[in-house]
Structure formats: C-alpha cells, structure tokens
Design a protein around this motif. Structure first.
Motif: not given
Length: 208
Positions: A155-165, A167-181
C-alpha cells in the motif's frame, strides 16, 4: 560465514551513521564559534564559476538565519539517527543512508546562494524525503485504519503507482521526466534573469 559478515555490517551501519552525524554537529559547532553573530552580512562564502553563459556559479555562504537552520537540521537529524540505531530498523542500510543523504541535501539548501544550485539541492533533498515520508505516512494510515503494521502489504504510494502503471520502469521514467522538465524550467528562469540583468544594464547606461 556470509550471515556473520552481514551481521557485522548491519551492526556497523548505525555506528557509522552516528559518527557521521556527530561529525556534522561538531563541524556546525566549530562554525558557530567562528561566526560573527554581531554582523548581518554573509560569511564563509565560497564562490566558483560553473557555466558562464547561464551565470551559474557554485556559490555558498552563511547568514545568521541559515546558520541556525543548519544547526537545527544536524541536531534533529542526529537525534533521529540515534533513535533509529536504538530502536532498530529492518533495512538499516537504506534507512541510515537516506537520513544521511537528506541531512547533506538540507544543509546544501540552506547554504546555497545561487538559484540553480539551490534547485539542485532542493531536488536532491526530495529524493530521500519522499521515501521517508511515504513510509511514515503509510504506517500512520495503516495504524489508523486498524491494520496490523507488521503484516506485509503493498500500500505504499510507490507500490500503488507501479501497480497502476504496470511496472516500476514506468514509474521511474515518469518521475525522471518530471524532474528533467523542472530542471529545464529552472535553467530557463536563470537565463531569463540574466537577460533581464543585461536589459537593465543597457537601460541604465542609456539614461546616463
């Protein structure tokens, strides 16, 4: 043999973390002794040019307010490390590593005198803070709902984000893209500031 080596490393981690926190506190006390509290000017300034075109510099220094904020940071974080070592943690390497990284990043935030350097330090501070806050808030939410905190869950936020998207790679890519922006926006803000400075200089020279 492997288990004994792991046990020694696990026991050494809290000692190393406490020693590092004690060194931070000792350094702050030494700085406080040398700091001129009667002066409201910046002290202990260190300046070096990084990107001349963007006017980005490695510029750090201390004012009275930042000195006291740094002192509060190292003392509170040191107390948290000591408590973590006393209470014990399931993942000491991650816990103490994140706390030490967070301490260094927060100190850098209070010392930074350049906008982009401040932004980089602020972003670095958010990395460990996200995991620590997520763990604390998830634990509080589970206890408030009556769930047993020691039972395994996802039920951690990261785990719920990985389940919604998916896999974990999708979460990392989105967070990295946000930080680059966000970093690109910070660079544009610095460039816009330098453009305003040049325009203001030209206007002042034309009026004189």
């Amino acid at each position: 043999r492997d288990s004994s080596v792991t046990g020694v490393q696990t026991c050494a981690l809290p000692i190393f973390a406490i020693a590092a926190a004690a060194a931070e506190i000792a350094l702050w006390v030494a700085t406080l002794i040398r700091f001129d509290l009667s002066s409201g000017q910046e002290q202990f300034r260190q300046h070096a040019s990084w990107f001349t075109d963007l006017k980005v510099t490695f510029d750090i220094g201390l004012y009275q307010y930042s000195l006291w904020l740094i002192g509060m940071t190292v003392i509170v974080m040191g107390a948290a490390i000591v408590y973590g070592a006393w209470a014990g943690r399931e993942r000491p390497r991650a816990y103490f590593g994140l706390l030490l990284f967070l301490m260094a990043a927060v100190v850098a935030v209070f010392e930074a005198q350049d906008f982009l350097l401040f932004y980089v330090a602020w972003e670095a501070m958010l990395i460990p803070l996200y995991f620590l806050l997520d763990a604390a808030l998830t634990l509080a939410r589970r206890v408030a709902s009556g769930a047993k905190p020691w039972v395994a869950h996802r039920t951690h936020l990261y785990q719920r984000a990985a389940a919604a998207w998916a896999n974990h790679a999708a979460v990392v890519v989105r967070i990295a893209a946000l930080n680059i922006a966000l970093l690109a926006l910070a660079a544009l803000a610095v460039q816009y500031r330098s453009w305003l400075d040049r325009k203001s200089t030209r206007l002042n020279s034309s009026h004189t």
